[in-house]
Design a protein around this motif. Structure first.
Motif: not given
Length: 470
Positions: A175-193
């Protein structure tokens, strides 16, 4: 010096920064207010605590090692005469939003990079992350393992005897858990999501705690199974990555050095991240030439056009410009048509092709996609050709010099590729300004290669440029 020789100073410096933060750790937003400034976007905050903590860390390091360079999030890298060859990387407050809102996941991160055995280019030697609201500190030295212990920076009490060695996540976990983060720029977040959606099938759940440094430490501790985030900078991960690595966790640092110019993935643990957006493969390519394109007086406004590799932060502007150029040109009625939907998926395009932008006065005003024969985004390229596609300039800033700057750079780049003898392109049959530009630059019409946009009756005409010398 040996890595262990730096540990005491690393901890002392990180504790000094954490002590500045500890004044905030005792109250919540309901009982106190912190003034914030925005750095790049809404929510990308910086406070006087960030600045004061970094000054405290720098004071400790300068007093002990005046010939070392120091780089940090809030202040420029120091320059010293006769540098020692060692450099410190500081994130005085990793998790500023958490800090401001009274969420206890924040800390001060300090690490040192320098000469090391079996590392010709140097290595991270020691790192520490001190989390004052959690009363814990994590630390590691190269080859010396990763450790954690209780830490009370306000009282100055540290239980050295109670340090616990860290061994990373349990490989047998189902039951592995992944940690991540998101940027502030909308385009960066779209790529990250979008990237996160690709990674999630291998995990039971995710956590987004708001501090890359602590995410990495929690992987080292085994509370999280993996961490992956696109676009972090060196100060975010310098200490945490070493701590995770010394716990026995596989670590992949960004291939782009400090992460400032070319965003990349920071990874700890077993996780398959998507490919980073492509950039010019040769780091000494024409794009690293400092010469920029100066627009002439006949353009809409004088100035400098810079051609550079596209970044995820540019995706929204590239999509907008591409759609505007094609729809304004009358080739498509709207951005909702299937072909426009395909070319509007900029992240997908960038995974499989080189993409450049033209930037003027800090704004992206044009873009182009490059491809070779057999690649996903090539339409007409032959084996010895470099094809450029989807060259689009913002209709609002036509005659800015962006189009000619992009084409001139394409030609210069093609001449650095020994197996490329020709540059080819398609363009609209009635895009007369584009035809004039290509004729001016030495392109020739090749009518027998004219091409139709798939699924449409839209005919594009072909131009080619013969490369006479490399």
């Amino acid at each position: 010096m040996k890595p262990e020789d730096f540990l005491e100073l690393t901890l002392k410096a990180a504790r000094a920064g954490a002590a500045v933060l500890a004044a905030r750790a005792s109250f919540s937003p309901a009982t106190g207010h912190i003034a914030t400034d925005s750095k790049s976007a809404a929510g990308d905050w910086v406070t006087e605590f960030d600045r004061n903590a970094e000054r405290a860390v720098r004071d400790v390091l300068r007093a002990a090692r005046p010939q070392d360079e120091i780089s940090g999030e809030e202040y420029e890298t120091t320059t010293v005469e006769n540098p020692s060859g060692y450099r410190w990387s500081i994130d005085p407050l990793d998790g500023t939003v958490n800090f401001v809102r009274g969420i206890p996941f924040f800390g001060c991160s300090v690490a040192v990079f320098g000469p090391a055995d079996n590392a010709p280019d140097g290595a991270w030697l020691a790192g520490a992350v001190v989390a004052p609201a959690l009363n814990v500190e994590y630390f590691a030295t190269r080859g010396g393992g990763a450790w954690m212990r209780s830490s009370d920076v306000q009282s100055g009490e540290y239980d050295d005897a109670a340090a616990v060695r860290l061994h990373g996540p349990d490989a047998s976990s189902d039951a592995r858990i992944l940690a991540t983060g998101l940027g502030y720029d909308a385009a960066r977040r779209a790529y990250q999501v979008a990237a996160l959606a690709e990674m999630l099938p291998d995990f039971a759940n995710i956590r987004r705690l708001g501090s890359a440094a602590l995410d990495l430490c929690l992987v080292a501790e085994g509370k999280l199974d993996a961490y992956a985030e696109f676009g972090t900078q060196e100060f975010d991960w310098a200490a945490g990555a070493l701590i995770a690595e010394e716990s026995g966790t596989p670590v992949r640092r960004p291939s782009s050095g400090d992460g400032t110019r070319w965003p990349d993935w920071m990874v700890a643990g077993e996780v398959n991240v998507p490919r980073s957006p492509r950039r010019t493969p040769d780091p000494q390519s024409i794009l690293d030439d400092p010469i920029k394109h100066r627009t002439g007086a006949g353009k809409s406004s004088g100035g400098v056009v810079i051609v550079r590799d596209a970044l995820p932060d540019d995706y929204l502007e590239i999509r907008r410009i591409t759609h505007a150029a094609y729809v304004t040109g009358g080739y498509f009625g709207s951005a909702e048509e299937p072909y426009m939907q395909r070319v509007g998926n900029v992240a997908d395009r960038h995974e499989d092709a080189l993409m450049w932008v033209a930037e003027r006065d800090g704004q992206v005003v044009g873009s182009v996609t490059l491809a070779r024969a057999g690649e996903k985004w090539a339409d007409i390229a032959r084996e010895d050709e470099l094809e450029f596609r989807l060259l689009a300039v913002d209709p609002n800033v036509q005659r800015s010099g962006a189009g000619s700057a992009l084409v001139e750079r394409i030609l210069a780049y093609a001449k650095t590729l020994p197996d490329v003898n020709r540059v080819s392109l398609t363009t609209g049959s009635d895009w007369l300004p584009a035809h004039a530009l290509y004729n001016q630059l030495g392109f020739q019409r090749v009518p027998d290669r004219d091409w139709y946009v798939p699924g449409t009756d839209i005919k594009l005409v072909v131009y080619a440029y013969e490369i006479s010398e490399h």
